[in-house]
Scaffold this motif. Structure first.
Motif, PDB file in Angstrom:
ATOM      1  N   GLU A   1       0.785  -1.228  -0.246  1.00 12.66           N
ATOM      2  CA  GLU A   1      -0.277   0.127  -0.003  1.00 12.66           C
ATOM      3  C   GLU A   1       1.296   1.024   0.430  1.00 12.66           C
ATOM      4  N   TRP A   2       0.220   1.919  -0.483  1.00  9.62           N
ATOM      5  CA  TRP A   2       1.901   2.905  -0.864  1.00  9.62           C
ATOM      6  C   TRP A   2       0.624   3.854   0.166  1.00  9.62           C
ATOM      7  N   ILE A   3       1.354   4.989   0.887  1.00 10.29           N
ATOM      8  CA  ILE A   3       0.991   5.510   2.239  1.00 10.29           C
ATOM      9  C   ILE A   3       1.497   7.314   2.474  1.00 10.29           C
ATOM     10  N   ALA A   4       2.537   7.986   1.466  1.00  7.44           N
ATOM     11  CA  ALA A   4       2.719   8.439   1.510  1.00  7.44           C
ATOM     12  C   ALA A   4       4.286   9.333   0.324  1.00  7.44           C
TER      13      ALA A   4
ATOM     14  N   ASN B   1       2.191  14.150  -0.543  1.00  7.82           N
ATOM     15  CA  ASN B   1       1.072  13.811  -0.726  1.00  7.82           C
ATOM     16  C   ASN B   1       0.872  13.037   0.079  1.00  7.82           C
ATOM     17  N   TYR B   2      -0.286  12.207   1.250  1.00  5.54           N
ATOM     18  CA  TYR B   2      -0.069  11.622   1.707  1.00  5.54           C
ATOM     19  C   TYR B   2      -1.492  10.600   1.682  1.00  5.54           C
ATOM     20  N   ALA B   3      -1.271   9.109   1.632  1.00  6.93           N
ATOM     21  CA  ALA B   3      -2.923   8.454   2.140  1.00  6.93           C
ATOM     22  C   ALA B   3      -3.803   8.691   2.911  1.00  6.93           C
TER      23      ALA B   3
ATOM     24  N   VAL C   1      -3.043   7.234   6.239  1.00  9.75           N
ATOM     25  CA  VAL C   1      -1.964   8.604   7.392  1.00  9.75           C
ATOM     26  C   VAL C   1      -2.393   9.325   7.902  1.00  9.75           C
ATOM     27  N   LYS C   2      -3.054   9.724   7.222  1.00  6.21           N
ATOM     28  CA  LYS C   2      -3.359  11.521   6.251  1.00  6.21           C
ATOM     29  C   LYS C   2      -3.094  12.852   7.764  1.00  6.21           C
ATOM     30  N   GLY C   3      -2.287  13.345   8.753  1.00  5.06           N
ATOM     31  CA  GLY C   3      -2.687  14.099  10.118  1.00  5.06           C
ATOM     32  C   GLY C   3      -2.111  13.045  10.953  1.00  5.06           C
ATOM     33  N   ARG C   4      -1.094  12.251  10.826  1.00  4.03           N
ATOM     34  CA  ARG C   4      -0.681  11.116  11.477  1.00  4.03           C
ATOM     35  C   ARG C   4       1.003  10.779  11.440  1.00  4.03           C
ATOM     36  N   PHE C   5       1.167  10.834   9.974  1.00  3.94           N
ATOM     37  CA  PHE C   5       2.669  10.798   9.088  1.00  3.94           C
ATOM     38  C   PHE C   5       2.814  11.564   8.702  1.00  3.94           C
ATOM     39  N   THR C   6       3.908  12.056   8.742  1.00  2.00           N
ATOM     40  CA  THR C   6       4.394  12.810   7.863  1.00  2.00           C
ATOM     41  C   THR C   6       5.854  13.028   7.575  1.00  2.00           C
ATOM     42  N   ILE C   7       5.996  12.647   5.857  1.00  2.00           N
ATOM     43  CA  ILE C   7       7.198  12.696   5.170  1.00  2.00           C
ATOM     44  C   ILE C   7       8.510  13.702   5.007  1.00  2.00           C
ATOM     45  N   SER C   8       9.386  13.799   5.054  1.00  2.00           N
ATOM     46  CA  SER C   8      10.069  14.571   4.667  1.00  2.00           C
ATOM     47  C   SER C   8      11.283  13.906   4.120  1.00  2.00           C
ATOM     48  N   ARG C   9      12.576  14.986   3.907  1.00  2.00           N
ATOM     49  CA  ARG C   9      13.551  14.419   3.066  1.00  2.00           C
ATOM     50  C   ARG C   9      15.263  15.409   3.263  1.00  2.00           C
TER      51      ARG C   9
ATOM     52  N   ASN D   1       3.271   9.470  14.162  1.00  4.13           N
ATOM     53  CA  ASN D   1       2.605   9.169  15.261  1.00  4.13           C
ATOM     54  C   ASN D   1       1.198   9.180  15.142  1.00  4.13           C
ATOM     55  N   SER D   2       0.473   8.724  16.687  1.00  8.22           N
ATOM     56  CA  SER D   2      -0.668   7.942  17.620  1.00  8.22           C
ATOM     57  C   SER D   2      -0.602   6.399  16.698  1.00  8.22           C
ATOM     58  N   LEU D   3       0.155   5.899  16.598  1.00 10.58           N
ATOM     59  CA  LEU D   3       0.121   4.701  15.803  1.00 10.58           C
ATOM     60  C   LEU D   3      -1.334   4.326  16.351  1.00 10.58           C
ATOM     61  N   LYS D   4      -2.009   3.057  15.048  1.00  7.80           N
ATOM     62  CA  LYS D   4      -2.843   1.959  15.679  1.00  7.80           C
ATOM     63  C   LYS D   4      -2.459   1.146  15.222  1.00  7.80           C
ATOM     64  N   PRO D   5      -3.398   0.695  16.384  1.00  6.63           N
ATOM     65  CA  PRO D   5      -3.016  -1.513  15.870  1.00  6.63           C
ATOM     66  C   PRO D   5      -3.365  -1.545  14.318  1.00  6.63           C
ATOM     67  N   GLU D   6      -3.854  -0.909  13.769  1.00  8.97           N
ATOM     68  CA  GLU D   6      -4.018  -1.457  11.850  1.00  8.97           C
ATOM     69  C   GLU D   6      -2.647  -1.016  10.941  1.00  8.97           C
ATOM     70  N   ASP D   7      -1.667  -0.411  11.880  1.00  6.84           N
ATOM     71  CA  ASP D   7      -0.160   0.801  11.480  1.00  6.84           C
ATOM     72  C   ASP D   7       0.322  -0.413  11.312  1.00  6.84           C
ATOM     73  N   PRO D   8       0.700  -1.876  11.597  1.00  2.00           N
ATOM     74  CA  PRO D   8       0.863  -2.558  11.738  1.00  2.00           C
ATOM     75  C   PRO D   8       1.542  -3.771  10.084  1.00  2.00           C
ATOM     76  N   ALA D   9       3.524  -3.386   9.738  1.00  2.00           N
ATOM     77  CA  ALA D   9       3.342  -3.822   8.565  1.00  2.00           C
ATOM     78  C   ALA D   9       5.083  -3.562   8.120  1.00  2.00           C
ATOM     79  N   VAL D  10       5.534  -4.620   7.155  1.00  2.00           N
ATOM     80  CA  VAL D  10       6.506  -3.942   6.620  1.00  2.00           C
ATOM     81  C   VAL D  10       6.338  -3.106   5.760  1.00  2.00           C
ATOM     82  N   TYR D  11       7.791  -2.192   6.706  1.00  2.49           N
ATOM     83  CA  TYR D  11       7.600   0.041   5.615  1.00  2.49           C
ATOM     84  C   TYR D  11       8.834  -0.252   4.358  1.00  2.49           C
ATOM     85  N   TYR D  12       8.410  -0.073   3.857  1.00  2.50           N
ATOM     86  CA  TYR D  12       9.360  -0.121   2.434  1.00  2.50           C
ATOM     87  C   TYR D  12       9.781   1.626   1.745  1.00  2.50           C
TER      88      TYR D  12
END
Length: 125
Positions: free
Chosen positions: A46-49, A58-60, A63-71, A83-94
């Motif tokens: 799943e694309w998230i940011a 841009n955000y899915a 996760v909008k309002g909870r995750f912040t992408i920067s570089r 932030n504000s991680l939820k039980p539905e957030d566990p995954a392998v992040y790529y």
């Protein structure tokens, strides 16, 4: 050769925070869009940011309002503050990145999308 190496995953309680990093290295000429995806067991990736080279984000909705992408372009690194991680957030992040690399032997340039190896995020009390 170009490599993306992620770090920062781990175990966090619901409501907690984690910061993921993804550093690109190798014969890099330019890095364009960078992004984060995640894949939970039994689900599609799943694309998230995403973030452009100019810093537009841009955000899915999930996760909008909870995750912040920067570089940090000087470090060829993209971050994901979660932030504000939820039980539905566990995954392998790529992470992935659209990169123009220089072939050292031929000096030719080649543009492609590269992926990191993934980092596990677990949310549990």
């Amino acid at each position: 050769q170009v490599q993306l190496v992620e770090s920062g995953g781990g175990l966090v309680q619901p409501g907690g925070s984690l910061r993921l990093s993804c550093a690109a290295s190798g014969s890099i000429a330019s890095i364009y869009d960078m992004g984060w995806y995640r894949q939970a067991p039994g689900k599609q990736r799943e694309w998230i940011a995403a973030i452009t080279s100019g810093g537009n984000t841009n955000y899915a909705d999930s996760v909008k309002g909870r995750f912040t992408i920067s570089r940090d372009n000087a470090k060829n690194t993209v971050y994901l503050q979660m932030n504000s991680l939820k039980p539905e957030d566990p995954a392998v992040y790529y992470c992935n990145a659209d990169i123009t690399m220089i072939a050292i032997a031929t000096a030719k340039v080649h543009r492609s999308t590269y992926w990191g190896q993934g980092t596990q995020v677990t949310v549990s009390s």
